[in-house]
Scaffold this motif. Sequence first.
Motif, PDB file in Angstrom:
ATOM      1  N   ALA A  26       0.842  -1.208   0.000  1.00 48.37           N
ATOM      2  CA  ALA A  26       0.000   0.000   0.000  1.00 48.37           C
ATOM      3  C   ALA A  26       0.874   1.253   0.000  1.00 48.37           C
TER       4      ALA A  26
ATOM      5  N   PRO B 125      -4.522   1.942  -7.257  1.00 52.25           N
ATOM      6  CA  PRO B 125      -4.757   0.654  -6.581  1.00 52.25           C
ATOM      7  C   PRO B 125      -5.661  -0.251  -7.399  1.00 52.25           C
TER       8      PRO B 125
ATOM      9  N   VAL C  29      -8.335  -0.697   3.940  1.00 49.03           N
ATOM     10  CA  VAL C  29      -8.374  -1.838   3.012  1.00 49.03           C
ATOM     11  C   VAL C  29      -9.105  -1.459   1.721  1.00 49.03           C
ATOM     12  N   LEU C  30     -10.181  -0.694   1.870  1.00 52.66           N
ATOM     13  CA  LEU C  30     -10.952  -0.289   0.689  1.00 52.66           C
ATOM     14  C   LEU C  30     -10.163   0.688  -0.187  1.00 52.66           C
ATOM     15  N   ARG C  31      -9.256   1.423   0.465  1.00 50.03           N
ATOM     16  CA  ARG C  31      -8.439   2.383  -0.285  1.00 50.03           C
ATOM     17  C   ARG C  31      -7.345   1.682  -1.102  1.00 50.03           C
ATOM     18  N   TYR C  32      -6.826   0.586  -0.553  1.00 50.58           N
ATOM     19  CA  TYR C  32      -5.741  -0.140  -1.221  1.00 50.58           C
ATOM     20  C   TYR C  32      -6.080  -1.620  -1.359  1.00 50.58           C
ATOM     21  N   PRO C  33      -7.131  -1.959  -2.089  1.00 57.94           N
ATOM     22  CA  PRO C  33      -7.545  -3.358  -2.166  1.00 57.94           C
ATOM     23  C   PRO C  33      -6.489  -4.251  -2.814  1.00 57.94           C
ATOM     24  N   ASP C  34      -5.744  -3.690  -3.778  1.00 55.59           N
ATOM     25  CA  ASP C  34      -4.718  -4.493  -4.459  1.00 55.59           C
ATOM     26  C   ASP C  34      -3.627  -4.944  -3.503  1.00 55.59           C
TER      27      ASP C  34
ATOM     28  N   PHE D 294      -3.979  -5.990  -0.609  1.00 55.17           N
ATOM     29  CA  PHE D 294      -4.437  -7.128   0.198  1.00 55.17           C
ATOM     30  C   PHE D 294      -4.865  -8.297  -0.676  1.00 55.17           C
ATOM     31  N   ALA D 295      -4.843  -8.091  -1.986  1.00 52.67           N
ATOM     32  CA  ALA D 295      -5.342  -9.123  -2.905  1.00 52.67           C
ATOM     33  C   ALA D 295      -4.600 -10.448  -2.740  1.00 52.67           C
TER      34      ALA D 295
ATOM     35  N   TRP E 101      -5.285 -11.834   1.970  1.00 55.38           N
ATOM     36  CA  TRP E 101      -6.448 -11.233   2.634  1.00 55.38           C
ATOM     37  C   TRP E 101      -6.390 -11.361   4.154  1.00 55.38           C
TER      38      TRP E 101
ATOM     39  N   VAL F 250      -5.623  -8.369   6.450  1.00 62.70           N
ATOM     40  CA  VAL F 250      -6.660  -7.427   6.906  1.00 62.70           C
ATOM     41  C   VAL F 250      -6.780  -7.483   8.433  1.00 62.70           C
TER      42      VAL F 250
END
Lengths: 185, 255
Positions: A175, A185, B64-69, B71-72, B75, B78
């Motif tokens: 991130a 992203p 997490v919603l801001r940087y979903p990639d 956590f891809a 997961w 999270v």
Amino acid sequence: MQKLSKNSLLFSILIVLLAAIWTTITAYAGGETTGGHIPAPQKGFLAPDIPLTTLDGQSARLNDLRGNAVILNFWASWCPPCRAEMPALQQVHNQFQGKGLVVLAMHATSQDTIDAAVRFLSNNNLSLPVSYDFDGIAIEKYKVRALPTTFFIDAEGIIQDISVGGPMSEAFLTAQALKLTGEKP
Amino acid sequence: MLPILQLGPLSIQTPGLLLLLGLWLGLMISERTARKLGNDPAVLYNLAFLMIIVGALGARLAYVLRYPDAFAGSWLSVFTFSPTMLDTPTGLLIAVLAGLIFLQRKQLPFWHTLDILTGAFATLAVAIGLAHLASGDAFGAPANLPWSISLWGEQRHPSQIYETLLAVTIFVLLRPWTSPSGPAGNRFLTFCALTAGSVIFLDAFRGDSILIAGRFHQNQVIGTLVLAASLFLRRRLAAPPAAPAAADSVGEDIQ
């Protein structure tokens, strides 16, 4: 009672007016923000320039990396969270190599031994760039008081974030890398 | 500056420790006020813990919603116990919303509860000043004064010390360990007005201010709005209730 109420209304208006006047006066006094021009190991400031030295004698300076974002991680082989987060740093190095991001592991050689560092890197198949802080200059300039400490520096050399302690997760590092490189992203 | 407290092998982040201490002491003061007013302090603690937990979860979800990639590939990250992966402004907003919902569901009087919690807010404000001093954040503008401190490569206003001293002054003025006087909301709104005033004054000496239109300190502009709103609401709450309408004289005659 009405007079008291009117007086308190006038007092309130006066206070707000004074606040607005102070805001205006101090605005014209202006120019207090750092503008990122001063080198200091703090968010919003220019990352202090430090020598980068490898074991095979190659040397450079951090400023030579300007134009690339840098994740500068201070570590030592005896430090458990440092060891734990190295694979994540390696992954991010692999993912973002050649994409405007340099992951640089700065070994606190003044507080560790080269043999231990090399052994650790070799045993864990780590190939990310490692610099050795033989004289403790980098530790001093960046006022590193705990290991690991990681500085996230943008392409213009401004420190955008600092992480003290660890281990940092791969998700967090990814991130941060996305943020520094401006990749969507 | 003391960003790290070294206790043997342990490295403790001093700002975080100070904030936790501030929260703990603040809740104790609010508990004392609640008891004096005959309120159940357990409700206060429940409110505080709910806001902390929901706020932290909200902050993590927003991150997490801001940087979903990011956590891809993992997961499970999270759920990592880490204070770094948090979207703090969103978390704070969610915490406040959760608090409001809690107040409504428990049918707690809004202004009265805020008055009780003012002790916690005032203590936290002092802790925030001390945390800034420990971390070197919220640093001052360059200045060559006898009391300047050397920080980040320059002699600067010790703005963190100003901030802490003003927060302590506000704390002492409010006397949050005593029962609140005046109408419900008076203590809380006084705290808001005084804190807004101190922010407006202090931001002139900060070296890290965000500027609007390249000139006006953002914190001062927001502070002025908060100050105006606090004073207005305070007057509104202090105004006597409207007298009931007089009986209909025609109706009385018929009866």
